[in-house]
Design an enzyme around this catalytic site. Structure first.
Site, mmCIF file in Angstrom:
data_model
loop_
_atom_site.group_PDB
_atom_site.id
_atom_site.type_symbol
_atom_site.label_atom_id
_atom_site.label_comp_id
_atom_site.label_asym_id
_atom_site.label_seq_id
_atom_site.Cartn_x
_atom_site.Cartn_y
_atom_site.Cartn_z
ATOM 1 N N ASP A 157 -2.248 -3.614 -1.798
ATOM 2 C CA ASP A 157 -1.302 -4.315 -2.663
ATOM 3 C C ASP A 157 -1.812 -5.732 -2.888
ATOM 4 O O ASP A 157 -1.296 -6.702 -2.339
ATOM 5 C CB ASP A 157 0.098 -4.306 -2.068
ATOM 6 N N ASN A 169 8.591 -2.071 1.120
ATOM 7 C CA ASN A 169 9.247 -3.300 1.594
ATOM 8 C C ASN A 169 9.481 -4.306 0.469
ATOM 9 O O ASN A 169 9.765 -5.463 0.733
ATOM 10 C CB ASN A 169 8.444 -3.928 2.745
ATOM 11 N N LEU A 171 14.357 -7.573 -4.228
ATOM 12 C CA LEU A 171 14.828 -8.772 -4.906
ATOM 13 C C LEU A 171 16.140 -9.133 -4.218
ATOM 14 O O LEU A 171 17.016 -8.281 -4.080
ATOM 15 C CB LEU A 171 15.060 -8.447 -6.379
ATOM 16 N N GLY A 222 12.307 -12.147 5.118
ATOM 17 C CA GLY A 222 12.805 -11.439 6.307
ATOM 18 C C GLY A 222 13.133 -10.008 5.948
ATOM 19 O O GLY A 222 12.680 -9.485 4.930
ATOM 20 N N MET A 232 16.314 -6.985 5.331
ATOM 21 C CA MET A 232 17.550 -7.023 4.546
ATOM 22 C C MET A 232 18.717 -7.742 5.221
ATOM 23 O O MET A 232 19.442 -8.469 4.593
ATOM 24 C CB MET A 232 17.999 -5.589 4.269
ATOM 25 N N HIS A 290 3.747 -14.490 7.106
ATOM 26 C CA HIS A 290 4.268 -14.061 5.802
ATOM 27 C C HIS A 290 5.593 -13.337 5.888
ATOM 28 O O HIS A 290 6.248 -13.124 4.876
ATOM 29 C CB HIS A 290 3.247 -13.197 5.074
#
Lengths: 138, 476
Positions: free
Chosen positions: B95, B202, B205, B374, B376, B399
């Site tokens: 990614d 993972n 928004l 972090g 949810m 990160h």
């Protein structure tokens, strides 16, 4: 050996592993394990056939290539696959794979697979057949 | 991880001295507690990276490091092209340029609560998320190449964002040196329907509230006050980046054996920077960085549309956009000498300190915002780059929280519906097309992000500025 597949744990992602009495069968089972990362393979009807071919200098890279080819076909065709017929030649794989278009309501796909990695990548003989495996990045 | 195998340099810095094939030591940052819980694979993988040709300084692991592919996730390594240094497709990951973008909204919690549910539904309806979701934007071959060459700048030129956004994106929104012609037709095809989509796994928004401020001066300069609401977007270069990673991983695995580079793990597949494959990868990888920047820019535009509809008073200004899977050319001082290095950050955030020439004027005094996502149910953080970070780990910080368990384990422990209900009872609205996806991303599957951030702060990698807690999460 009766062919079967399983998942194995990886710290961040998930491993796919296929067993078969032949190497080709083990490759087919690894493909089923790949589908099972996204959806229950039993929920995917093998309606439409797609031909897949790949080449690599050794068995391990060929396995990764095979799974990556399926990830690519799933992405661009918006399909899921549930039946696989693999033929292996030296450094080359030719397969027919069967599946159907992704139906979000019916399949509830859990996750999109980014790629098959070379982590824990192996193609090796075991008693009564072959085991093939790698970790996929989701 | 067995701490007996490490030398303790300081409370938050641990070393594995160079031995065997290692060319440099390994340095792992984190508290004793984090290191005890860290996977032994981090030790093994960071030591393997230390053995790659042309590596400079040390092979670093951030406080959130965990078992990755070749490189640990949370790994940082810099290479010198003139000393036989390499670029690794595995070291950047599939990614490419996955990252985080944070938007201030000008709103407070009190503005959001009356419309929280409506906002959640509208974001979920308007932002394509999850497997098989398609964006509304289709690019022809010429536009695809323009997007790959100019990133977020291209998106702003097409009307998806504001000119002012660009100075708040790394590289001014456009990664230089991108070569669209090095991106295969397959990779471009895989991106066809995916511009302006969030993806899955993972990626998310979130609408978040600032719940704590630790450095009031920097927080004020960033425009963050307790009670303020921000939007955080986490996603990457989508199918295009994944395909580039896949193709070059194979080419580099083959090239490495031809170049006589012994790889302890094939996933470390790499090529000399001064080689054809190495240069082609850099051109393609930079194009993928632009794809990720353009994608997050388009998503920003979609979020602005939703907010202007649901809360017309909102004005969404970009705080910053950081990428955490990259290889970038940077100048760093090593042993008193300035050197041009190719810094790989795999699950690590660049963290330039105050006064860094690559930061815009508006961030010169504070240093770069370092955005830490972090899980949810827990918090995210905004940190700031420090001057000392350069000598710690080539200006790099953590990160995210880092996974504490596999997806496999997580989906056995939790059910998606149960996670959604539990979070709803705490005022956090989750919207996702996949319950299993939610279960695999359950908050309990992640490490304590607060401990990771505290370690990054204490180790001098970045300075803690503010804590953010979710109100709405759209999960791919």
């Amino acid at each position: 050996m009766t062919p079967y597949w399983e998942h194995f744990a990886h710290g961040a992602d998930i491993g796919v592993r296929g067993f078969g009495s032949t190497k080709a069968q083990a490759f087919e089972q690894a493909a089923l394990a790949l589908t099972a990362v996204i959806v229950d393979p039993a929920a995917v009807a093998p309606r439409e056939a797609v031909a897949v071919e790949c080449e690599a200098p050794d068995d391990e890279l060929l396995l990764a290539d095979w799974l990556n080819r399926l990830i690519y076909e799933m992405a661009i065709r918006d399909m899921l696959f549930s039946r696989f017929a693999v033929e292996l030649y030296e450094h080359r794989l030719a397969a027919q794979v069967w599946g159907e278009g992704t139906d979000l309501q019916r399949h509830h796909p859990a996750v999109e697979i980014k790629g098959a990695t070379y982590t824990a990548l192996a193609v090796k003989p075991v008693a009564g057949g072959w085991v093939v495996q790698t970790v996929v990045d989701v | 991880m067995d701490l007996q195998r490490l030398n303790c340099r300081s409370e938050y810095e641990w070393e594995i001295p160079a031995r065997g094939a290692m060319r440099v030591p390994v340095v792992i940052f984190g508290s004793e507690a984090l290191l005890r819980d860290m996977d032994d694979k981090v030790y093994e993988q960071a030591a393997n990276v230390a053995a790659l040709p042309g590596i400079v300084g040390a092979s670093y692991a951030m406080p959130d490091a965990h078992w990755g592919y070749g490189f640990p996730i949370g790994g940082v390594a810099a290479f010198d092209a003139d000393e036989g240094g390499v670029v690794s497709a595995g070291g950047v990951g599939f990614d490419i340029s996955c990252g985080v973008r944070c938007l201030r909204t000008g709103l407070t919690r009190a503005d959001i609560l009356p419309v929280q549910r409506r906002l959640a539904e509208a974001l979920y309806a308007h932002i394509p998320a999850g497997v098989g979701s398609h964006g509304a934007i289709r690019l022809d071959a010429r536009e695809t190449d323009a997007m790959l060459a100019r990133g977020a700048r291209w998106a702003v030129d097409r009307g998806w964002g504001w000119e002012a956004d660009l100075e708040r994106v790394e590289e001014g929104g456009a990664m230089a040196g991108a070569e669209p012609r090095q991106v295969s037709p397959e990779a471009k095809k895989r991106q066809r329907d995916e511009m302006g989509t969030l993806g899955s796994g993972n990626h998310y928004l979130e609408v978040q509230e600032v719940t704590a401020v630790y450095d009031t001066a920097i927080a004020a300069a960033y425009g963050l006050i307790p009670g303020d609401v921000v939007v955080m977007i986490h996603c990457g270069s989508r199918g295009l980046g994944h395909q580039i990673g896949t193709e070059f991983l194979k080419r580099m695995a083959i090239a490495a054996s031809q170049e006589g580079i012994a790889l302890p793990d094939r996933e470390l597949a790499c090529a000399p920077l001064n080689s054809e494959v190495g240069q082609e990868y850099l051109g393609a990888m930079r194009a993928a960085i632009n794809c990720a920047l353009a994608n997050r820019q388009i998503l920003t535009h979609l979020v602005r549309q939703v907010f202007s509809d649901v809360v017309p008073a909102a004005r969404l200004a970009l705080l910053y956009d950081v990428s955490h899977n990259t290889c970038k050319v940077e100048e760093h001082r090593v042993d008193g000498r300035k050197r041009r290095l190719y810094v790989h950050r795999k699950g690590a955030t660049r963290a330039f300190g105050p006064g860094h020439p690559e930061l815009p004027k508006s961030l010169q005094a504070t240093g770069q915002p370092v955005l830490i996502g972090g899980s949810m149910g827990t918090g995210s953080y905004v940190l700031a780059g420090t001057r000392e970070s350069e000598e710690r780990a080539f200006s790099s910080a953590c990160h995210g929280a880092g996974r504490a368990m596999s997806r496999h384990q997580a989906s056995k422990i939790w059910h998606g519906r149960q996670v959604i209900d539990e979070l709803a009872s705490r005022g956090i609205l989750i919207r996702s097309p996949s319950w299993r996806g939610v279960a695999e991303e359950a908050p309990g599957a992640y490490k304590d992000v607060a401990a990771v951030v505290d370690s990054a702060d204490a180790a001098g990698l970045a300075r803690k500025v503010a804590r953010l807690e979710p109100l709405v999460c759209v999960k791919g």
